[in-house]
Design an enzyme around this catalytic site. Structure first.
Site, PDB file in Angstrom:
ATOM      1  N   HIS A 137      29.821  63.893 -27.520  1.00 16.52           N
ATOM      2  CA  HIS A 137      29.728  63.631 -29.662  1.00 16.52           C
ATOM      3  C   HIS A 137      30.471  64.152 -29.940  1.00 16.52           C
ATOM      4  CE1 HIS A 137      27.514  65.919 -33.173  1.00 16.52           C
ATOM      5  NE2 HIS A 137      28.316  66.603 -32.511  1.00 16.52           N
TER       6      HIS A 137
ATOM      7  N   GLU B 189      19.598  69.236 -29.893  1.00 17.73           N
ATOM      8  CA  GLU B 189      19.276  70.253 -29.005  1.00 17.73           C
ATOM      9  C   GLU B 189      19.138  70.858 -28.441  1.00 17.73           C
ATOM     10  OE1 GLU B 189      22.333  72.854 -30.929  1.00 17.73           O
ATOM     11  OE2 GLU B 189      23.699  71.424 -32.254  1.00 17.73           O
TER      12      GLU B 189
ATOM     13  N   GLN C 176      29.515  69.413 -44.332  1.00 22.85           N
ATOM     14  CA  GLN C 176      30.053  69.760 -43.744  1.00 22.85           C
ATOM     15  C   GLN C 176      31.523  69.037 -43.359  1.00 22.85           C
ATOM     16  OE1 GLN C 176      28.252  68.705 -40.205  1.00 22.85           O
ATOM     17  NE2 GLN C 176      29.562  69.987 -38.572  1.00 22.85           N
TER      18      GLN C 176
ATOM     19  N   LYS D 264      25.557  73.088 -42.749  1.00 23.19           N
ATOM     20  CA  LYS D 264      24.119  73.889 -41.745  1.00 23.19           C
ATOM     21  C   LYS D 264      23.534  74.627 -42.403  1.00 23.19           C
ATOM     22  CE  LYS D 264      26.684  71.472 -37.619  1.00 23.19           C
ATOM     23  NZ  LYS D 264      25.731  70.803 -37.316  1.00 23.19           N
TER      24      LYS D 264
END
Length: 450
Positions: A148, A214, A253, A265
């Site tokens: 990632h 996540e 972001q 976020k």
């Protein structure tokens, strides 16, 4: 944390039939903790099949031996949150799981007594309103997937896509606990500043909205300020795990990020309602994936013998996408991500040990996010940005729709299952959220003195 006991017995079955179905997330071997509202009051509970054990009703039932560790644990959860129970030594939650497992097993000697009180003890999950499992004081989100991190570095045109510190320590930022929400409901598209297609800085509804798949660890017992948690003691401070969708407005972001993520976020993060305990996951412990030979050696405070043997989990994770068109056609959500916890470069114990290595104190109910769990394979890319190569290759759905970012009405459903031969598979429940249109931004007027 790896010792097995009768609650893990793969032959054990429950007299609650929904807990014996092969596709259930909550067999009797799981028994995750959570919180809900019943008759307008907060309650703590434990999931079993399609039901939830009301721990306050259990306390009042007389079914748990008075003065026992299980009864003390039940009393600690009677106020409707899990914070007091999570702060206790692990033996108390373990004793409560064992007592519940014995009460709910198919050959339980007290089954007749439980049957008499089943409506008070065991409401259906769909009859109650689920809440966040505990009060969260602090939320730290890590960046621990090499794939990632490397992909996003390439998308940004960095000469070295991996930050220099990535392989030396678990990188993280301090998130916003106030906007953590339980699974379900709407995720409102945020406003913010970003660069448009012409490179101009504009303010408006974020166009590049994304999900991030996540796993999150919940801190049980904390540590005193100035007192680091040793790596091989870190597992004892993790009460359990949930799914986390770290919704991200990538357009905001990527423009604002200097000190770290902020408004891109902090508008909303979704959590699955149930905490799957570290004890329930004992059968699925494994060694973490070995580091590459040319990677820098682990610092001593991140290198524990126990963690190197048991710091990983046999945990598969997925993300499904449902659009308004798919729902109107009666079509099921489409799986767009299939990944594994092996795709994390750092273990959760290493995250805890590093977080406290400067003397920072963690507290009961603190939440540690893993970061997006992306792997090398295309199907293991765990956000829209990666699935589309930053918008260059649109994601194509079976009905012909395409996506380069999430649109209003899109719904993401995260799931996870721990599986291993010889053990009963257990799940985490859903982590779900649907994108709602941005509110009209109120015009701010400043009146000048006459």
């Amino acid at each position: 944390m790896t010792a097995l006991n009768p609650t893990h017995d793969p032959a054990r079955r429950s007299w609650i039939e929904s807990a014996n179905q092969p596709d259930t997330d909550f067999p009797i071997q799981n028994l995750p903790f959570g919180a809900f509202e019943r008759d307008g009051e907060p309650r703590a509970g434990v999931a079993i099949g399609e039901h939830v054990v009301d721990l306050r009703a259990l306390r009042d039932s007389g079914l748990v031996e008075a003065g026992s560790d299980a009864a003390i644990a039940c009393e600690a959860a009677a106020d409707g949150t899990l914070n007091r129970l999570m702060a206790m030594e692990p033996r108390y939650a373990s004793a409560l799981r064992a007592a519940l497992s014995d009460l709910l097993k198919s050959d339980a000697p007290q089954r007749a007594r439980v049957d008499e009180q089943v409506r008070a003890l065991l409401p259906r999950v769909d009859e109650v309103a689920l809440r966040l499992a505990c009060e969260v004081g602090d939320y730290t989100d890590f960046l621990t997937s090499l794939h990632h991190t490397e992909r996003h570095g390439r998308y940004k045109g960095l000469a070295d896509p991996l930050p220099p510190a990535f392989k030396s320590l678990p990188i993280a930022y301090h998130g916003r606990a106030s906007s953590l929400r339980v699974s379900g409901g709407e995720v409102r598209r945020p406003h913010g500043q970003y660069r448009d297609a012409n490179g101009q800085i504009v303010f408006g509804p974020a166009p590049a909205l994304d999900f991030e798949l996540e796993c999150a660890a919940w801190i049980g017992r904390g540590n005193a300020l100035t007192q680091p948690i040793p790596i091989d003691a870190a597992h004892e401070h993790i009460f359990g795990y949930s799914l986390l969708n770290d919704w991200s407005a990538k357009s905001i972001q990527w423009f604002e990020q200097v000190l770290g993520p902020f408004l891109g976020k902090s508008f909303h993060s979704s959590l699955s309602p149930w905490i799957v305990t570290a004890e329930a996951l004992a059968p699925f412990r494994k060694a973490p994936v070995p580091r590459a030979k040319d990677d820098p050696p682990l610092m001593a405070h991140l290198n524990g013998a126990f963690d190197q043997q048991h710091g990983g989990l046999h945990l598969e994770l997925s993300a499904h996408l449902s659009t308004a068109q798919l729902r109107e056609a009666g079509s099921a959500p489409v799986r767009i991500t299939q990944t594994h916890l092996d795709n994390l470069y750092w273990t959760f114990a290493q995250m805890v040990a590093h977080h406290t290595s400067n003397g920072c104190n963690l507290r009961t109910g603190d939440l540690l996010g893993s970061g997006t769990i992306s792997g090398a394979a295309d199907e293991a890319r765990a956000c829209i940005t990666e699935l589309t190569n930053a918008g260059k290759d649109p994601l194509r759905l079976p009905n012909g729709e395409t996506r380069t970012a999430l649109e209003d009405g899109d719904e993401i459903v995260l799931g996870a299952r721990a599986t291993k031969p010889g053990a009963v598979s257990i799940g985490f429940g859903e982590c779900r959220g649907r994108i709602a249109p941005a509110f009209a931004f109120a015009e701010q007027r400043v009146e000048t003195p006459a």
